[in-house]
Design an enzyme around this catalytic site. Sequence first.
Site, mmCIF file in Angstrom:
data_model
loop_
_atom_site.group_PDB
_atom_site.id
_atom_site.type_symbol
_atom_site.label_atom_id
_atom_site.label_comp_id
_atom_site.label_asym_id
_atom_site.label_seq_id
_atom_site.Cartn_x
_atom_site.Cartn_y
_atom_site.Cartn_z
ATOM 1 N N GLU A 294 0.859 -1.186 0.000
ATOM 2 C CA GLU A 294 0.000 0.000 0.000
ATOM 3 C C GLU A 294 0.896 1.237 0.000
ATOM 4 O O GLU A 294 1.862 1.307 0.751
ATOM 5 C CB GLU A 294 -0.924 -0.009 1.221
ATOM 6 C CG GLU A 294 -1.974 -1.118 1.172
ATOM 7 C CD GLU A 294 -2.960 -1.048 2.328
ATOM 8 O OE1 GLU A 294 -3.128 0.052 2.894
ATOM 9 O OE2 GLU A 294 -3.556 -2.092 2.652
ATOM 10 N N ARG A 308 3.135 -6.748 2.361
ATOM 11 C CA ARG A 308 2.920 -8.143 2.771
ATOM 12 C C ARG A 308 3.205 -9.039 1.573
ATOM 13 O O ARG A 308 3.098 -8.603 0.427
ATOM 14 C CB ARG A 308 1.482 -8.359 3.257
ATOM 15 C CG ARG A 308 0.432 -8.078 2.214
ATOM 16 C CD ARG A 308 -0.971 -8.422 2.695
ATOM 17 N NE ARG A 308 -1.424 -7.531 3.723
ATOM 18 C CZ ARG A 308 -2.103 -6.387 3.492
ATOM 19 N NH1 ARG A 308 -2.357 -6.010 2.250
ATOM 20 N NH2 ARG A 308 -2.492 -5.631 4.475
ATOM 21 N N HIS A 832 -8.203 -42.150 -17.910
ATOM 22 C CA HIS A 832 -8.767 -43.325 -17.256
ATOM 23 C C HIS A 832 -10.287 -43.319 -17.260
ATOM 24 O O HIS A 832 -10.945 -44.284 -17.656
ATOM 25 C CB HIS A 832 -8.250 -43.416 -15.820
ATOM 26 C CG HIS A 832 -9.037 -44.343 -14.967
ATOM 27 N ND1 HIS A 832 -10.109 -43.909 -14.203
ATOM 28 C CD2 HIS A 832 -8.951 -45.679 -14.779
ATOM 29 C CE1 HIS A 832 -10.632 -44.951 -13.583
ATOM 30 N NE2 HIS A 832 -9.941 -46.022 -13.903
#
Length: 878
Positions: A294, A308, A832
């Site tokens: 920020e 962060r 499969h």
Amino acid sequence: MELIRPLDRLTQADLALAGGKGANLGAMLRAGLPVPPGFVVLTTAYRLFVESAGIQNEIQRLAAEAHLEDQESLDAASARIRTLFHQSPIPAEIAAAIAAAYEQLGSGPVAVRSSATAEDLPEASFAGQQETFLNITGGQQVVEAVRRCWSSLWTPRALAYRIRNGIAPQDVALAAVVQRLIPAEVAGVLFTADPLTGHRGRMVIDGAWGLGESVVSGAVTPDHWVVDGRTGAILEERIATKTVMTVRTPDGSAQQPVPPELQRKPVLTPAQVAALVELGRRTAAYFGAPQDIEWALAGGKLYLLQSRPITTLYPLPQPAPPESAGLRIYGSIHGVQGVMEPLSPAARSIFFTLFRTAPGFLGLKVPPGAPPVLVEAGGRLFIDFTAFARTRVGHALLTSGFADNAMGQAVMELLNRNAGRLPPLAGNGRLLLRKIRKSLLLTVAGRALRALVSPDRTREQTWERLQAFVHNLEKESRQLHGVPQRVDFIRNVLSSLFGAVLSQVAPLVVMGVGTGRLAEHKLKAWGLDPALMEPVKRSIPHNPTTQMDLDLWRVSRQLRAEAAAGGAEPPAGAPAAVRLDHPAVAAWLEKYGHRTVREIDVAVPRLREQPEYLSQMLTAFMARDSGPNDPVQHFERGAAAAEQAMAAVAAEVRRRKGPFRAALIRFLMKRHRQLMGVREWPKFFLVHVMGTLRQVLLEAGEELVRAGRLDRQEDVFFLPFEDLTSDQDLRPLVARNRAEYDREMKRRPVPMAITSEGEVSYGIRPHEEGTLVGIGSSAGVYEGVARVVLSPVGARLEPGEVLVAPGTDPAWTPLFLTAGALVTETGGMMSHGSVVAREYGIPAVVGVPGATTRLRTGQRIRVDGTAGTVTILDDAKA
């Protein structure tokens, strides 16, 4: 007791005292980054407050009443805990310390931000879980803002986030950051990697007028820039019409209209964008990871308010390619296997070793500095498709859904996005057939020809050779002594696997698939519908996976008959008892006990070790009457219908094109049925070998426990097998690897393709409202009730329900005996689930991204296996 500490006296080592935000800001200040001055009310103050109020036990009791899936319980627990915080007095020494620190800061307006000990961590940022208060003035107001920060540790969203991440209430505390408020003219966020695509080479900037609250809260559409993080070049610019802004008020902050002349004006100049990118570059370099920052602009100066880690980014592929290799694009092999969970470290090291032996087996030399073919990201394996996808054959296979629909789309999407940045094909080291060992080509060609001329004898001889190979390995493994000898054994086995298994089976598989494809091609060329081949593909013999399920059904019939003969048949609806020591069960385990759920991971116990799943399936089968839905009879009817279909197709071709072409199409269809079941053999035997290697690793683990280097025998699977011979204490490495594995087990969704720069794609196709699109892999239309199943263990599927799964491997196939149709998130025509669905004659749509979240149990849906669509008919619960 220390209650307050200035920001410039904090480092990342102070996480427990200052919380994630406070520790990061202190580190940024010490690194010379432009962070506003301030102080932190340490977690010691929070704990002193809780202790003096005597509310810790009540917090834990109330938090235990909150449940992730129950919003009402989260809201109720939060409200009662927060009331405790607001009604309890703050000790005088805490209030005095806060007021003194605020005065020392110079008083004036400040921002008070929550900083929890379990936030801004590399693995979980907890962004936005606690609260921030802006424009706080006066000592007493700062004290009350700190109280509100403490209380915000217990908001419903914070409670839910911690429950989801397994963090106990007693293990978390909260600090509060008090910083001088920047009178921002412009504010916003900067991501030093693209948070949407994961691209590490691009930065994303959002900005708006006023304080940053309007951007963070989503109240305004901000200006938006995408910037090349290395050169600073602006790649994308969107200037929004910004109608509101957050500004300071006497009571805090509020929104007000943006002046008309500023609404369409960019909030940043190109020079300011460049300066912000440089700050982002410095911050990410300091922390060693991409950051979510920020920022604010005031008086022409940029400030960083917090930083962060971006924890939502998918991990980068490892090992990284050399710079000279250029951009690489990798496709996931997990979707092809029907498994989206991470592999254990032991399993990954096995696959890396196996892939390293492939070039030598083919007679190819890997040049120095060549990029790795196989990489790991997030505990999952990816293959380098950079060159292959740009060849004609590779492009056709990836876009046809032959292998895996979502993966193919994802690879092609990343190729198209980065078309101008890919290395030239000539420099990619393409493997040309003429480079492969002539002896190998002759051997494979000879086996393929023998399979075509004499399919039954060639198939039987190949089965016998493979059985002998795995039995010899088991015998040799029982004679090993010591960890070094066991590690050498694993290396030797992996170096021989390609020659012992794949080269034996591949020619038969190629002939099985090729004859079927050629038959369809010929029918189309002769003016007939290739869909005439659909009945021919059902009830294919010699497939060990379908044979495993049919054999299990036969065992259930025997157990049920014996129970009835002995007078022990349970009442209607009650489960019968299953004796796992019964000779029929033991014989089944002897043949198939090496299989399991997620069987490509050597760390997963085999059925013979943990037969609970087998017991569950037998119990379910024994409760069912045979009747018209008897799987064995159904399979036999399918085989008879296939013979009739072949005769009908040959007759129609004879009528239209004459006897020679009729004989050709009959030959192709017959060979397809005789050889197509071999398609499952490579995995059947490779998994058998995995079972042997698992036992060898467990014995090594037992020795390491006796030596005091491991705590538990099973910890051996959380180490690359190459590490087992080192002399160090292996327990710390096990703990780190296990923690990483546990985190990755929770990750959803998982990308289907990724670049070497971290850009991801999930292969999601556009769809109409109420309709999901995938690959139709088994023809037919079926309407029924959906049953979303994330794991076959413990699952119950009522007859006729539509099985909706992330993907399937052989451990899922007993559920096919009950399913009315199949929908999977991963897979292609040859996966499969597709093969087994065709053999059982149930419609299937595979490669539907997000199927297990976009569909819900109880919805009535239509599965169109021909068109490749899944339509939601209604949301009524079953």
